[in-house]
Design a protein around this motif. Structure first.
Motif, short mmCIF file in Angstrom:
data_model
loop_
_atom_site.label_atom_id
_atom_site.label_comp_id
_atom_site.label_asym_id
_atom_site.label_seq_id
_atom_site.Cartn_x
_atom_site.Cartn_y
_atom_site.Cartn_z
N TYR A 42 0.84 -1.19 0.00
CA TYR A 42 0.00 0.00 0.00
C TYR A 42 0.88 1.25 0.00
O TYR A 42 2.03 1.22 0.44
CB TYR A 42 -0.92 0.01 1.22
N GLU A 43 0.33 2.34 -0.47
CA GLU A 43 1.10 3.57 -0.63
C GLU A 43 1.72 4.05 0.68
O GLU A 43 2.81 4.62 0.69
CB GLU A 43 0.21 4.65 -1.24
N HIS A 44 1.05 3.81 1.79
CA HIS A 44 1.52 4.33 3.08
C HIS A 44 2.12 3.24 3.97
O HIS A 44 2.41 3.49 5.15
CB HIS A 44 0.35 4.98 3.83
N ALA A 45 2.35 2.05 3.44
CA ALA A 45 2.78 0.91 4.26
C ALA A 45 4.30 0.86 4.40
O ALA A 45 4.98 -0.04 3.90
CB ALA A 45 2.26 -0.39 3.65
N TRP A 46 4.84 1.85 5.10
CA TRP A 46 6.28 1.94 5.31
C TRP A 46 6.64 1.56 6.73
O TRP A 46 5.92 1.88 7.69
CB TRP A 46 6.77 3.36 5.03
N THR A 47 7.76 0.87 6.87
CA THR A 47 8.28 0.54 8.19
C THR A 47 9.78 0.84 8.20
O THR A 47 10.39 0.98 7.14
CB THR A 47 8.01 -0.93 8.56
N GLU A 48 10.36 0.95 9.38
CA GLU A 48 11.79 1.24 9.48
C GLU A 48 12.50 0.10 10.18
O GLU A 48 12.07 -0.37 11.24
CB GLU A 48 12.03 2.54 10.25
N ILE A 49 13.57 -0.40 9.55
CA ILE A 49 14.36 -1.48 10.12
C ILE A 49 15.83 -1.13 9.96
O ILE A 49 16.28 -0.78 8.86
CB ILE A 49 14.06 -2.83 9.41
N ASP A 50 16.58 -1.20 11.02
CA ASP A 50 18.01 -0.88 11.00
C ASP A 50 18.27 0.50 10.41
O ASP A 50 19.26 0.73 9.69
CB ASP A 50 18.79 -1.93 10.20
N GLY A 51 17.36 1.43 10.69
CA GLY A 51 17.52 2.79 10.20
C GLY A 51 17.15 2.99 8.75
O GLY A 51 17.29 4.09 8.22
N LEU A 52 16.65 1.93 8.11
CA LEU A 52 16.27 2.01 6.70
C LEU A 52 14.76 1.94 6.56
O LEU A 52 14.09 1.09 7.18
CB LEU A 52 16.91 0.86 5.91
N ARG A 53 14.23 2.84 5.76
CA ARG A 53 12.79 2.87 5.50
C ARG A 53 12.48 1.91 4.35
O ARG A 53 13.09 2.00 3.28
CB ARG A 53 12.37 4.30 5.14
N MET A 54 11.57 1.00 4.57
CA MET A 54 11.23 0.03 3.52
C MET A 54 9.75 -0.26 3.49
O MET A 54 9.03 -0.11 4.49
CB MET A 54 12.04 -1.25 3.68
N LYS A 55 9.29 -0.68 2.33
CA LYS A 55 7.86 -0.95 2.12
C LYS A 55 7.51 -2.36 2.62
O LYS A 55 8.25 -3.31 2.36
CB LYS A 55 7.54 -0.82 0.62
N SER A 56 6.41 -2.46 3.32
CA SER A 56 5.85 -3.75 3.70
C SER A 56 4.79 -4.11 2.67
O SER A 56 3.82 -3.38 2.49
CB SER A 56 5.25 -3.68 5.11
N VAL A 57 5.00 -5.21 1.95
CA VAL A 57 4.12 -5.56 0.84
C VAL A 57 2.86 -6.27 1.31
O VAL A 57 2.72 -6.63 2.48
CB VAL A 57 4.86 -6.44 -0.18
N THR A 58 1.93 -6.49 0.39
CA THR A 58 0.68 -7.18 0.70
C THR A 58 0.72 -8.62 0.20
O THR A 58 1.53 -8.97 -0.66
CB THR A 58 -0.52 -6.47 0.06
N GLY A 59 -0.20 -9.40 0.74
CA GLY A 59 -0.33 -10.79 0.30
C GLY A 59 -1.40 -10.97 -0.76
O GLY A 59 -1.78 -12.10 -1.08
#
Length: 383
Positions: A250-267
């Motif tokens: 989704y357009e707003h489905a961002w998360t941060e891991i190890d200081g990096l912003r990445m998209k969480s995808v859908t199933g």
């Protein structure tokens, strides 16, 4: 000693011969075709099955934004949150021992594949188990994801297996999607759905995209990198898939891991997004599973994972780890092997794997309730 050695060579030779009966296409090369008659398959009967697929196109709009809104109009708060794409017409490919024995439509066209994505997502979980990032699917997810997503008395009981079998009854909200608003019961209203009694994890299956997206989110944090990258590096590159497939969130489905912003995808594409892919790449994925996770000489997904993924869940004998199983239950195709299993997506997208006959059947934009009859027609050609 010589007789033992000779017997061993005979066994190894027979194993090699069996392995060599499968054909694996090279990347960007023409996929080798064989006449059905080479496998004692009735060409006319097979053509009849193909015509059936071509003339029973999914009745929903080719503008998938319209089809999605119409298909999920009963859901409160439903909206398009991720990319969509207008679809093509019916397309498909049938493999026997890896060779193309039939195809129709534009098999290189990239289209949304909706819940077929779930079987790819399940495989990403399998790769995590194979690499010991997840020790066991029976582990509680809260022991891996401690940010509150699996907090509370109920959600803390949920295991990876519960998420993979869609029987977790995870309760909460992710990316604006509320678990209770996804495919709600036909009876009752919002208050009934919001304040329902939760089912013990592992006891009741409910097809629910919010919970599937929770699995994708959890796997993103376990891998510590975007799942499309995981899939590309650990599987799609190795099976020679094209460079055209995409996996969206989704357009707003961002998360941060190890200081990096990445998209969480859908199933899936329930609200847009999911995997966009062509028919031939879907067939490659199916061929990998037909050969029990092995591509040429490389074991890409462990056979033990595939075996686990195809075990019927207790609440639903027709569902494993995000693969549908042709066991004797509500979704059984009469007259066909119980060992058949398949990925299925909105709008009539299917990858059907028949190990008994060394077949992979991919069909797209087939009226969903016609899939059983279509597979029966394919099997009629084998007789």
């Amino acid at each position: 000693m010589k007789s033992v050695l000779f017997a061993t060579l005979l066994v190894l030779g027979s194993i090699t011969a069996v392995a060599q009966t499968f054909y694996f296409p090279q990347r960007n090369a023409d996929w080798e075709q064989r006449p059905p008659g080479d496998f004692k398959i009735d060409a006319e009967a097979l053509e009849n099955a193909v015509r059936f697929a071509e003339t029973n196109e999914y009745s929903g709009s080719r503008d998938l934004r319209i089809a999605i809104v119409k298909g999920f109009e009963r859901e409160p708060f439903h909206e398009i949150l991720g990319p969509t794409k207008k679809r093509g017409g019916p397309a498909g490919i049938i493999l026997k021992n890896g060779y193309v024995i039939a195809q129709w439509g534009d098999t290189k066209r990239v289209d949304m594949t909706f819940s077929v994505t779930k079987s790819f997502l399940s495989t990403v979980a399998g790769l995590a188990v194979d690499q010991n990032l997840i020790a066991d699917t029976g582990d509680r997810v809260v022991n891996y994801i401690w940010d509150g997503t699996f907090g509370g008395e109920h959600n803390s009981k949920i295991t990876w297996e519960h998420l993979l079998q869609q029987n977790s009854d995870w309760s909460g909200e992710l990316w604006g999607g509320k678990d209770w608003a996804d495919r709600p019961p036909r009876e009752g209203g919002i208050d009934d759905w919001k304040f329902r009694k939760l089912n013990q994890p592992g006891t009741v299956m409910e097809y629910n995209d919010v919970r599937v997206n929770v699995l994708a989110y959890a796997l993103t944090h376990v891998w510590r990198k975007p799942l499309p990258v995981v899939l590309k590096e650990n599987l799609m590159e190795k099976i020679g898939a094209s460079t055209t497939w995409r996996w969206h969130g989704y357009e707003h489905a961002w998360t941060e891991i190890d200081g990096l912003r990445m998209k969480s995808v859908t199933g899936g594409g329930h609200s847009g997004a999911g995997i966009f892919i062509n028919t031939e790449d879907m067939a490659r994925f199916g061929l990998l599973f037909l050969n029990k996770g092995r591509w040429k000489s490389e074991q890409i997904v462990s056979s033990s994972w595939i075996q686990a993924a195809l075990e019927p869940s207790k609440p639903n004998v027709n569902y494993g780890y995000m693969w549908w199983l042709n066991k004797k239950g509500d979704r059984h195709w009469d007259g066909l092997s119980e060992d058949i299993y398949y990925a299925a997506g909105f709008g009539g997208n299917f990858i059907v794997i028949d190990g008994e006959n060394d077949l992979v059947i991919v069909t797209r934009w087939l009226e969903p309730d016609q899939i059983g009859e279509f597979v029966e027609k394919v099997h009629a050609a084998l007789k």
